[in-house]
Design a protein around this motif. Structure first.
Motif, short mmCIF file in Angstrom:
data_model
loop_
_atom_site.label_atom_id
_atom_site.label_comp_id
_atom_site.label_asym_id
_atom_site.label_seq_id
_atom_site.Cartn_x
_atom_site.Cartn_y
_atom_site.Cartn_z
N ILE A 1 5.77 12.14 5.24
CA ILE A 1 4.64 11.09 4.82
C ILE A 1 4.60 10.77 3.28
CG2 ILE A 1 2.60 9.97 5.24
CD1 ILE A 1 2.73 10.63 8.37
N VAL A 2 5.34 9.82 2.84
CA VAL A 2 4.51 9.25 1.52
C VAL A 2 3.34 8.46 1.83
CG1 VAL A 2 5.32 8.02 -0.91
CG2 VAL A 2 6.59 9.70 1.25
N HIS A 3 2.87 8.80 1.40
CA HIS A 3 1.08 7.79 1.46
C HIS A 3 0.87 7.83 -0.39
CE1 HIS A 3 -2.60 7.47 4.41
NE2 HIS A 3 -2.04 6.16 4.37
N VAL A 4 0.71 6.63 -0.63
CA VAL A 4 0.26 6.38 -1.36
C VAL A 4 -0.77 5.26 -1.33
CG1 VAL A 4 1.24 4.52 -3.88
CG2 VAL A 4 2.51 5.46 -2.50
N ASP A 5 -1.69 5.71 -3.10
CA ASP A 5 -3.07 5.44 -3.08
C ASP A 5 -3.46 3.75 -3.38
OD1 ASP A 5 -5.56 5.28 -3.15
OD2 ASP A 5 -6.14 7.24 -4.17
N ASP A 6 -3.61 2.97 -2.53
CA ASP A 6 -4.19 1.58 -3.28
C ASP A 6 -2.87 0.88 -3.36
OD1 ASP A 6 -6.43 2.32 -3.65
OD2 ASP A 6 -7.28 1.78 -5.12
N LEU A 7 -1.90 1.29 -2.59
CA LEU A 7 -0.42 -0.05 -3.70
C LEU A 7 -0.63 -0.79 -2.65
CD1 LEU A 7 2.44 0.62 -4.21
CD2 LEU A 7 2.78 0.49 -2.51
N GLY A 8 -0.61 -2.39 -2.95
CA GLY A 8 -0.93 -3.48 -2.27
C GLY A 8 0.77 -4.00 -1.69
N TRP A 9 0.82 -4.91 -0.63
CA TRP A 9 1.29 -5.62 0.25
C TRP A 9 2.77 -5.68 -0.15
CZ3 TRP A 9 3.34 -10.33 2.97
CH2 TRP A 9 4.09 -10.24 3.69
N THR A 10 2.79 -6.42 -2.22
CA THR A 10 3.87 -6.45 -3.02
C THR A 10 3.86 -5.97 -3.71
OG1 THR A 10 2.22 -8.45 -3.57
CG2 THR A 10 2.63 -8.98 -1.39
N ASP A 11 3.62 -5.15 -3.80
CA ASP A 11 3.66 -4.16 -5.04
C ASP A 11 5.42 -3.50 -5.25
OD1 ASP A 11 1.16 -4.89 -5.57
OD2 ASP A 11 0.14 -2.60 -5.30
N LEU A 12 5.91 -3.77 -4.68
CA LEU A 12 7.18 -3.06 -4.40
C LEU A 12 8.04 -4.55 -4.62
CD1 LEU A 12 6.84 -0.60 -1.80
CD2 LEU A 12 6.67 -0.28 -3.85
N HIS A 13 9.52 -4.09 -5.07
CA HIS A 13 10.46 -4.99 -5.69
C HIS A 13 10.90 -5.62 -3.89
CE1 HIS A 13 13.69 -7.45 -7.28
NE2 HIS A 13 14.44 -6.95 -6.55
N SER A 14 11.35 -4.00 -3.02
CA SER A 14 11.32 -4.76 -1.82
C SER A 14 10.41 -5.95 -1.00
CB SER A 14 12.22 -3.51 -1.01
OG SER A 14 10.79 -2.72 -1.20
N PHE A 15 9.41 -5.64 -1.51
CA PHE A 15 8.52 -6.38 -0.59
C PHE A 15 8.04 -7.62 -1.61
CE2 PHE A 15 8.32 -2.97 2.10
CZ PHE A 15 7.67 -3.51 3.37
N GLY A 16 8.79 -8.11 -2.65
CA GLY A 16 8.66 -9.42 -3.15
C GLY A 16 7.99 -9.55 -4.71
N SER A 17 8.00 -7.80 -5.43
CA SER A 17 7.05 -8.02 -6.74
C SER A 17 8.44 -8.61 -7.42
CB SER A 17 6.39 -6.61 -6.90
OG SER A 17 6.11 -7.07 -8.29
N GLU A 18 8.45 -9.31 -8.79
CA GLU A 18 9.62 -10.15 -9.58
C GLU A 18 9.15 -9.08 -10.57
OE1 GLU A 18 12.49 -11.22 -9.17
OE2 GLU A 18 12.14 -11.05 -7.19
N TYR A 19 7.54 -8.92 -10.86
CA TYR A 19 7.93 -7.54 -12.04
C TYR A 19 7.64 -6.20 -12.26
CZ TYR A 19 4.49 -6.27 -15.57
OH TYR A 19 3.80 -6.07 -16.97
N TYR A 20 7.65 -5.58 -10.58
CA TYR A 20 7.22 -3.94 -10.41
C TYR A 20 8.46 -3.74 -10.36
CZ TYR A 20 2.63 -4.99 -9.90
OH TYR A 20 0.93 -5.55 -10.35
N GLU A 21 8.97 -2.48 -10.70
CA GLU A 21 10.49 -2.15 -10.65
C GLU A 21 11.13 -0.70 -9.90
OE1 GLU A 21 12.23 -1.66 -14.48
OE2 GLU A 21 11.66 -3.70 -15.21
N THR A 22 10.96 -0.57 -8.64
CA THR A 22 10.66 0.53 -7.84
C THR A 22 11.91 0.52 -6.37
OG1 THR A 22 10.00 -1.45 -5.90
CG2 THR A 22 8.72 0.21 -7.26
N PRO A 23 13.19 0.45 -7.61
CA PRO A 23 14.44 0.93 -7.30
C PRO A 23 15.05 2.13 -6.25
CG PRO A 23 14.35 2.26 -9.43
CD PRO A 23 13.07 0.91 -9.17
N HIS A 24 14.12 3.07 -6.36
CA HIS A 24 14.54 4.01 -5.45
C HIS A 24 13.69 3.60 -4.04
CE1 HIS A 24 15.79 6.57 -8.72
NE2 HIS A 24 14.96 6.37 -9.18
#
Length: 473
Positions: free
Chosen positions: A27-50
């Protein structure tokens, strides 16, 4: 084939091969990560390729929830499968250096009152009780090596991970945030993280955590193992590696524009990368289930949770809806997307079913293993949240119920915050929660309030009560 039979079939098949141990769990349980804070969940600014690769090769959930809008109750629920209200942990637990010290004999049933508040609120449980069965304790009798890496935040010393079933504890203590993200992880107030000895001055905390996680995986590759990796990032203090932050400062902003925060998100992505690579190098990928999620919504205004309303601590979707990705090559179909509502309370029963371990204690969660394996959708009447406290001057005590597309928020002290006692939203039509339908749909509001009242009684949720003499009221 029913999902439970399918999971047992997987175990029997592996056992029949003679060499393969039961599946590993991460389980990877990140602290305070928002729903759109990943590129795969919609962000065009944050970079999260892995992490995006994890989503592309696994299943992404668009209606996943933390069990609370703040950290400690959310973490307790994930580890036990029980609602925070049942556990009595409904607010974040103060660390000893924040004057959160607790002593045996302190009355937990007491109420807390301040002169400026209209209501007295229940005292928050200051630790995860030892009698609660955590996922680590559930798995250990079945031969699992267990490790906690990162943030714990579930009580003072004596209630740290080793007392809750974890063989290895790296970084877990009563801290809700690191004193600093740079080795020796200290500031003017706190001398460092007591369970993470310094090793290289200036080393970034998330890099250190990732290295420790990879070491555990390599050491226990003959399995089975359970790794609970809970990075301190992206919680405050907002501190990033300067060269990564500079790269984001040069990017055009979107609704996301905090370069240091973006660099912290990238550090989490950089931690996920070597974990996946290690699984592949060690030949473990096809017998390891990984869940990636967050403990609550993103903290505004550091990030922006749009199109969802508000953020961490709030009863709106921006406070409780979180990203969730499930990954198990060869078992979970790649590229899947599910809109089934799931909660942090569901992780323990889901993982237990995935590896064929029986759950004998009472849990509130439901397994979503059938969703992961394409075997169907579990029936569920409703999901619930309960926060009987005041959060600074931002929000007063509230309870929430979601049933189908309808969501009801009940405030216990609405007037100071300019809200109605009841707020009713249709999330399918209004995901941003802009139109309160409580007056237009009184029958729906009453039905949901009845569900909420029954749940409060069932789990023993403690409610705020009138202050006998609030100042100025």
């Amino acid at each position: 084939m029913p999902a439970r039979v399918f999971s047992l079939f997987v175990l029997l098949f592996l056992a029949g091969c003679g060499a393969e141990p039961p599946p590993n769990l991460i389980i990877v349980h990140v602290d305070d990560l928002g729903w759109t804070d990943l590129h795969s969940f919609g962000s065009e600014y944050y970079e999260t390729p892995h992490i995006d690769r994890l989503a592309a090769q696994g299943m992404r959930f668009t209606n996943a929830y933390a069990a609370a809008a703040i950290c400690s109750p959310s973490r307790a629920a994930l580890l036990t499968g029980r609602y925070p209200a049942r556990l009595g942990i409904t607010d974040w637990i103060r660390a000893s250096f924040q004057h959160g010290a607790w002593a045996p004999g302190m009355p937990l049933e007491a109420y807390v009152a301040t002169d400026e508040r209209r209501l007295r609120t229940p005292r928050n449980q200051p630790y995860l009780p030892h009698e609660e069965v955590t996922l680590a304790e559930l798995l250990k009798p079945h031969g699992y090596a267990t490790a906690h890496v990162g943030k714990w935040h579930l009580g003072p010393e004596g209630w740290w991970p080793p007392s809750q079933g974890f063989d290895v504890n790296i970084g877990g203590c009563d801290f809700g945030q690191p004193p600093s993200y740079f080795d020796p992880y200290a500031n003017d107030r706190v001398a460092g993280i007591p369970t993470l000895p310094p090793r290289e001055e200036g080393e970034y905390l998330t890099d250190r955590e990732a290295d420790e996680a990879v070491t555990f995986i390599r050491t226990h590759g003959d399995g089975p193992f359970f790794l609970y990796y809970a990075p301190y990032a992206v919680h405050t203090p907002i501190q990033a590696e300067p060269e990564v932050e500079a790269r984001y400062q040069a990017k055009p902003p979107t609704n996301h524009d905090n370069a240091a925060y973006a660099a912290m998100i990238e550090s989490v992505d950089d931690a996920v990368g070597p974990i996946l690579l290690t699984l592949e190098e060690e030949g473990l990928a096809e017998r390891t289930l990984v869940l990636f999620t967050s403990d609550n919504g993103g903290l505004e205004p550091i990030t922006d949770n749009a199109p969802l309303r508000a953020g961490k601590g709030a009863p709106y979707e921006g406070g409780i809806r979180v990203p969730l990705i499930a990954w198990w090559p060869g078992v979970i179909e790649a590229g899947g997307v599910s809109d089934v509502p799931v909660s942090g309370i569901d992780y323990l029963p889901t993982l237990a079913e995935a590896v064929g371990v029986p759950v004998e204690q009472v849990v509130d969660g439901q397994s979503f293993w059938p969703v992961l394996t394409g075997q169907g959708t579990p029936e569920r009447t409703a999901l619930f949240w309960h926060f009987p406290h005041y959060r600074y001057d931002q929000v007063g005590p509230y309870s929430i119920v979601r049933s189908g597309d309808w969501k009801l928020i009940r405030y216990y002290d609405p007037e100071p915050y300019g809200v109605s006692r009841l707020e009713l939203f249709n999330l399918a039509e209004d995901p941003g929660e802009q139109m309160n339908r409580a007056e237009a749909e009184p029958a729906v509001a009453q039905e949901l309030e009845n569900l909420l009242d029954a749940w409060i009684e069932r789990v023993g949720a403690r409610l705020p009560e009138p202050h006998p003499d609030p100042a100025g009221h």
